[in-house]
Design a protein around this motif. Structure first.
Motif, PDB file in Angstrom:
ATOM      1  N   VAL A  54       0.858  -1.189   0.000  1.00  0.00           N
ATOM      2  CA  VAL A  54       0.000   0.000   0.000  1.00  0.00           C
ATOM      3  C   VAL A  54       0.890   1.233   0.000  1.00  0.00           C
ATOM      4  O   VAL A  54       1.913   1.264   0.684  1.00  0.00           O
ATOM      5  CB  VAL A  54      -0.911   0.000   1.248  1.00  0.00           C
ATOM      6  CG1 VAL A  54      -1.713   1.291   1.328  1.00  0.00           C
ATOM      7  CG2 VAL A  54      -1.822  -1.208   1.241  1.00  0.00           C
ATOM      8  N   GLY A  55       0.513   2.274  -0.754  1.00  0.00           N
ATOM      9  CA  GLY A  55       1.337   3.469  -0.811  1.00  0.00           C
ATOM     10  C   GLY A  55       0.934   4.540   0.182  1.00  0.00           C
ATOM     11  O   GLY A  55       1.764   5.355   0.572  1.00  0.00           O
ATOM     12  N   GLU A  56      -0.343   4.526   0.585  1.00  0.00           N
ATOM     13  CA  GLU A  56      -0.816   5.570   1.482  1.00  0.00           C
ATOM     14  C   GLU A  56      -1.997   5.032   2.281  1.00  0.00           C
ATOM     15  O   GLU A  56      -2.793   4.224   1.806  1.00  0.00           O
ATOM     16  CB  GLU A  56      -1.243   6.810   0.695  1.00  0.00           C
ATOM     17  CG  GLU A  56      -1.680   7.982   1.562  1.00  0.00           C
ATOM     18  CD  GLU A  56      -1.967   9.243   0.753  1.00  0.00           C
ATOM     19  OE1 GLU A  56      -1.793   9.217  -0.471  1.00  0.00           O
ATOM     20  OE2 GLU A  56      -2.360  10.248   1.362  1.00  0.00           O
ATOM     21  N   LYS A  57      -2.088   5.510   3.517  1.00  0.00           N
ATOM     22  CA  LYS A  57      -3.208   5.120   4.381  1.00  0.00           C
ATOM     23  C   LYS A  57      -3.579   6.321   5.234  1.00  0.00           C
ATOM     24  O   LYS A  57      -2.697   7.036   5.719  1.00  0.00           O
ATOM     25  CB  LYS A  57      -2.808   3.932   5.253  1.00  0.00           C
ATOM     26  CG  LYS A  57      -3.926   3.387   6.125  1.00  0.00           C
ATOM     27  CD  LYS A  57      -3.413   2.154   6.880  1.00  0.00           C
ATOM     28  CE  LYS A  57      -4.471   1.579   7.789  1.00  0.00           C
ATOM     29  NZ  LYS A  57      -3.951   0.381   8.523  1.00  0.00           N
ATOM     30  N   LYS A  58      -4.875   6.535   5.403  1.00  0.00           N
ATOM     31  CA  LYS A  58      -5.323   7.719   6.141  1.00  0.00           C
ATOM     32  C   LYS A  58      -6.331   7.314   7.208  1.00  0.00           C
ATOM     33  O   LYS A  58      -7.144   6.413   7.008  1.00  0.00           O
ATOM     34  CB  LYS A  58      -5.953   8.721   5.180  1.00  0.00           C
ATOM     35  CG  LYS A  58      -6.217  10.086   5.769  1.00  0.00           C
ATOM     36  CD  LYS A  58      -6.671  11.056   4.686  1.00  0.00           C
ATOM     37  CE  LYS A  58      -6.895  12.448   5.275  1.00  0.00           C
ATOM     38  NZ  LYS A  58      -7.326  13.420   4.256  1.00  0.00           N
ATOM     39  N   ASP A  59      -6.249   7.985   8.361  1.00  0.00           N
ATOM     40  CA  ASP A  59      -7.204   7.769   9.436  1.00  0.00           C
ATOM     41  C   ASP A  59      -7.472   9.106  10.091  1.00  0.00           C
ATOM     42  O   ASP A  59      -6.686   9.599  10.891  1.00  0.00           O
ATOM     43  CB  ASP A  59      -6.641   6.768  10.451  1.00  0.00           C
ATOM     44  CG  ASP A  59      -7.637   6.465  11.576  1.00  0.00           C
ATOM     45  OD1 ASP A  59      -7.265   5.729  12.500  1.00  0.00           O
ATOM     46  OD2 ASP A  59      -8.775   6.965  11.520  1.00  0.00           O
ATOM     47  N   GLN A  60      -8.542   9.731   9.691  1.00  0.00           N
ATOM     48  CA  GLN A  60      -8.939  11.056  10.186  1.00  0.00           C
ATOM     49  C   GLN A  60      -7.818  12.060   9.942  1.00  0.00           C
ATOM     50  O   GLN A  60      -7.502  12.345   8.789  1.00  0.00           O
ATOM     51  CB  GLN A  60      -9.341  10.963  11.658  1.00  0.00           C
ATOM     52  CG  GLN A  60     -10.537  10.030  11.861  1.00  0.00           C
ATOM     53  CD  GLN A  60     -11.009   9.970  13.296  1.00  0.00           C
ATOM     54  OE1 GLN A  60     -10.299  10.297  14.247  1.00  0.00           O
ATOM     55  NE2 GLN A  60     -12.247   9.555  13.479  1.00  0.00           N
ATOM     56  N   ARG A  61      -7.204  12.594  10.992  1.00  0.00           N
ATOM     57  CA  ARG A  61      -6.198  13.647  10.800  1.00  0.00           C
ATOM     58  C   ARG A  61      -4.794  13.108  10.552  1.00  0.00           C
ATOM     59  O   ARG A  61      -3.856  13.871  10.358  1.00  0.00           O
ATOM     60  CB  ARG A  61      -6.179  14.565  12.022  1.00  0.00           C
ATOM     61  CG  ARG A  61      -7.453  15.367  12.232  1.00  0.00           C
ATOM     62  CD  ARG A  61      -7.290  16.374  13.365  1.00  0.00           C
ATOM     63  NE  ARG A  61      -7.010  15.732  14.639  1.00  0.00           N
ATOM     64  CZ  ARG A  61      -5.837  15.758  15.256  1.00  0.00           C
ATOM     65  NH1 ARG A  61      -4.802  16.398  14.709  1.00  0.00           N
ATOM     66  NH2 ARG A  61      -5.679  15.173  16.434  1.00  0.00           N
ATOM     67  N   ILE A  62      -4.608  11.822  10.624  1.00  0.00           N
ATOM     68  CA  ILE A  62      -3.273  11.269  10.411  1.00  0.00           C
ATOM     69  C   ILE A  62      -3.227  10.422   9.144  1.00  0.00           C
ATOM     70  O   ILE A  62      -4.211   9.789   8.762  1.00  0.00           O
ATOM     71  CB  ILE A  62      -2.774  10.451  11.614  1.00  0.00           C
ATOM     72  CG1 ILE A  62      -3.715   9.275  11.906  1.00  0.00           C
ATOM     73  CG2 ILE A  62      -2.627  11.326  12.846  1.00  0.00           C
ATOM     74  CD1 ILE A  62      -3.168   8.348  12.977  1.00  0.00           C
ATOM     75  N   ALA A  63      -2.089  10.451   8.504  1.00  0.00           N
ATOM     76  CA  ALA A  63      -1.886   9.673   7.282  1.00  0.00           C
ATOM     77  C   ALA A  63      -0.444   9.221   7.237  1.00  0.00           C
ATOM     78  O   ALA A  63       0.448   9.858   7.816  1.00  0.00           O
ATOM     79  CB  ALA A  63      -2.220  10.498   6.039  1.00  0.00           C
ATOM     80  N   VAL A  64      -0.217   8.116   6.581  1.00  0.00           N
ATOM     81  CA  VAL A  64       1.143   7.614   6.390  1.00  0.00           C
ATOM     82  C   VAL A  64       1.326   7.324   4.909  1.00  0.00           C
ATOM     83  O   VAL A  64       0.418   6.814   4.245  1.00  0.00           O
ATOM     84  CB  VAL A  64       1.414   6.370   7.261  1.00  0.00           C
ATOM     85  CG1 VAL A  64       0.418   5.263   6.969  1.00  0.00           C
ATOM     86  CG2 VAL A  64       2.836   5.878   7.094  1.00  0.00           C
ATOM     87  N   THR A  65       2.483   7.676   4.387  1.00  0.00           N
ATOM     88  CA  THR A  65       2.836   7.383   3.007  1.00  0.00           C
ATOM     89  C   THR A  65       4.085   6.523   2.991  1.00  0.00           C
ATOM     90  O   THR A  65       4.939   6.625   3.873  1.00  0.00           O
ATOM     91  CB  THR A  65       3.088   8.671   2.210  1.00  0.00           C
ATOM     92  OG1 THR A  65       4.147   9.412   2.833  1.00  0.00           O
ATOM     93  CG2 THR A  65       1.839   9.518   2.160  1.00  0.00           C
ATOM     94  N   LEU A  66       4.194   5.686   1.983  1.00  0.00           N
ATOM     95  CA  LEU A  66       5.328   4.766   1.865  1.00  0.00           C
ATOM     96  C   LEU A  66       5.874   4.806   0.445  1.00  0.00           C
ATOM     97  O   LEU A  66       5.120   4.695  -0.529  1.00  0.00           O
ATOM     98  CB  LEU A  66       4.887   3.337   2.204  1.00  0.00           C
ATOM     99  CG  LEU A  66       5.878   2.212   1.921  1.00  0.00           C
ATOM    100  CD1 LEU A  66       7.116   2.340   2.808  1.00  0.00           C
ATOM    101  CD2 LEU A  66       5.212   0.858   2.121  1.00  0.00           C
ATOM    102  N   ASN A  67       7.177   4.966   0.331  1.00  0.00           N
ATOM    103  CA  ASN A  67       7.866   4.905  -0.953  1.00  0.00           C
ATOM    104  C   ASN A  67       8.866   3.753  -0.865  1.00  0.00           C
ATOM    105  O   ASN A  67       9.948   3.904  -0.310  1.00  0.00           O
ATOM    106  CB  ASN A  67       8.578   6.226  -1.242  1.00  0.00           C
ATOM    107  CG  ASN A  67       9.241   6.258  -2.609  1.00  0.00           C
ATOM    108  OD1 ASN A  67       9.721   5.237  -3.106  1.00  0.00           O
ATOM    109  ND2 ASN A  67       9.284   7.416  -3.225  1.00  0.00           N
ATOM    110  N   LYS A  68       8.482   2.604  -1.398  1.00  0.00           N
ATOM    111  CA  LYS A  68       9.332   1.417  -1.294  1.00  0.00           C
ATOM    112  C   LYS A  68      10.627   1.557  -2.078  1.00  0.00           C
ATOM    113  O   LYS A  68      11.668   1.055  -1.663  1.00  0.00           O
ATOM    114  CB  LYS A  68       8.567   0.193  -1.782  1.00  0.00           C
ATOM    115  CG  LYS A  68       7.497  -0.314  -0.839  1.00  0.00           C
ATOM    116  CD  LYS A  68       6.780  -1.505  -1.418  1.00  0.00           C
ATOM    117  CE  LYS A  68       7.714  -2.644  -1.726  1.00  0.00           C
ATOM    118  NZ  LYS A  68       6.983  -3.808  -2.308  1.00  0.00           N
ATOM    119  N   THR A  69      10.544   2.234  -3.203  1.00  0.00           N
ATOM    120  CA  THR A  69      11.737   2.386  -4.039  1.00  0.00           C
ATOM    121  C   THR A  69      12.816   3.160  -3.300  1.00  0.00           C
ATOM    122  O   THR A  69      13.989   2.794  -3.294  1.00  0.00           O
ATOM    123  CB  THR A  69      11.394   3.099  -5.350  1.00  0.00           C
ATOM    124  OG1 THR A  69      10.369   2.362  -6.020  1.00  0.00           O
ATOM    125  CG2 THR A  69      12.614   3.240  -6.243  1.00  0.00           C
TER     126      THR A  69
END
Lengths: 114, 113
Positions: A54-69
């Motif tokens: 997964v590249g991005e996940k959001k939960d209300q005011r917080i979010a996480v992004t991931l760049n595997k490369t």
């Protein structure tokens, strides 16, 4: 083994602003990336996590992004509130024979000024 | 569920004494982890167990540290003899699966004087 670097070590923002914390990891086989919040004198608590498919996940005011490369992931907090003030830790779970083991970053002290 | 339970919450001991920290994981969680937290070194994994079997103890600082998990509901971390540099907060955590977040206990704050 896995090595996780976290930046910045301290972050100060005004209430309502956004905050971004960044982490890099070394093991390309890592496949799970949680974020923990630790208030003073309390235990670390999981606030959000992301898996490597997964590249991005959001939960209300917080979010996480991931760049595997690039092997980095980030925590984004929008509309910050004073109660968001805490130490935030990123972590990565290595693959291979180290499965199940989380390696933590050094932590970011977030201060939200009213 | 009462969560991960650690005891004692605080421990003050003299250098050279034996210290035993205790942990009860959440029922059904097959993985148990012992971490140490200090300002200088952050959160360090000491050892972890899967189904009561030690899997990785490479983080145990030295022979003075030992950990056991005699059954699925109890684990101990022992330091003998204790030294002032062992002063830290020791957390126990558990999880039901390989990929997933941990639930931490409240920690034991150890002070060795």
């Amino acid at each position: 083994g896995e090595n996780v670097e976290q930046h910045p070590s301290t972050l100060s923002v005004q209430e309502g602003d956004s905050a971004v914390i960044k982490c890099t990891y070394s093991d390309s086989a890592s496949n799970y990336f949680p974020w923990y919040k630790q208030e003073l004198g309390k235990r670390p608590q999981l606030i959000i996590d992301i898996r490597s498919n997964v590249g991005e996940k959001k939960d209300q005011r917080i979010a996480v992004t991931l760049n595997k490369t690039a092997k980095h992931f980030s925590l984004h907090i929008t509309e910050t509130q004073p109660e968001d003030s805490a130490v935030y830790f990123c972590a990565a779970k290595a693959g291979g024979t180290s499965y199940g083991k989380l390696t933590f970053g050094q932590g970011t002290i977030l201060t939200v000024h009213p | 569920d009462a969560g991960v339970i650690q005891s004692p919450r605080h421990e003050v001991t003299e250098m050279g004494q034996e210290v035993t920290l205790r942990c009860k994981p959440i029922s059904g969680h097959d993985y148990l982890f012992w971490y140490r937290q200090t300002m200088m070194r952050g959160l360090e994994l000491l050892i972890y167990f899967n189904n009561n079997v030690p899997i990785d103890d490479s983080g145990m600082p030295e022979d003075r540290f030992s950990a056991k998990m005699p059954n699925a509901s109890f684990s101990t971390l022992k330091i003998q003899p204790s030294e002032p540099r062992d002063s830290a907060v020791y957390f126990c955590a558990s999880t039901p699966r390989v990929v997933g977040g941990y639930t931490f206990g409240s920690g034991t704050r150890l002070t060795v004087v």
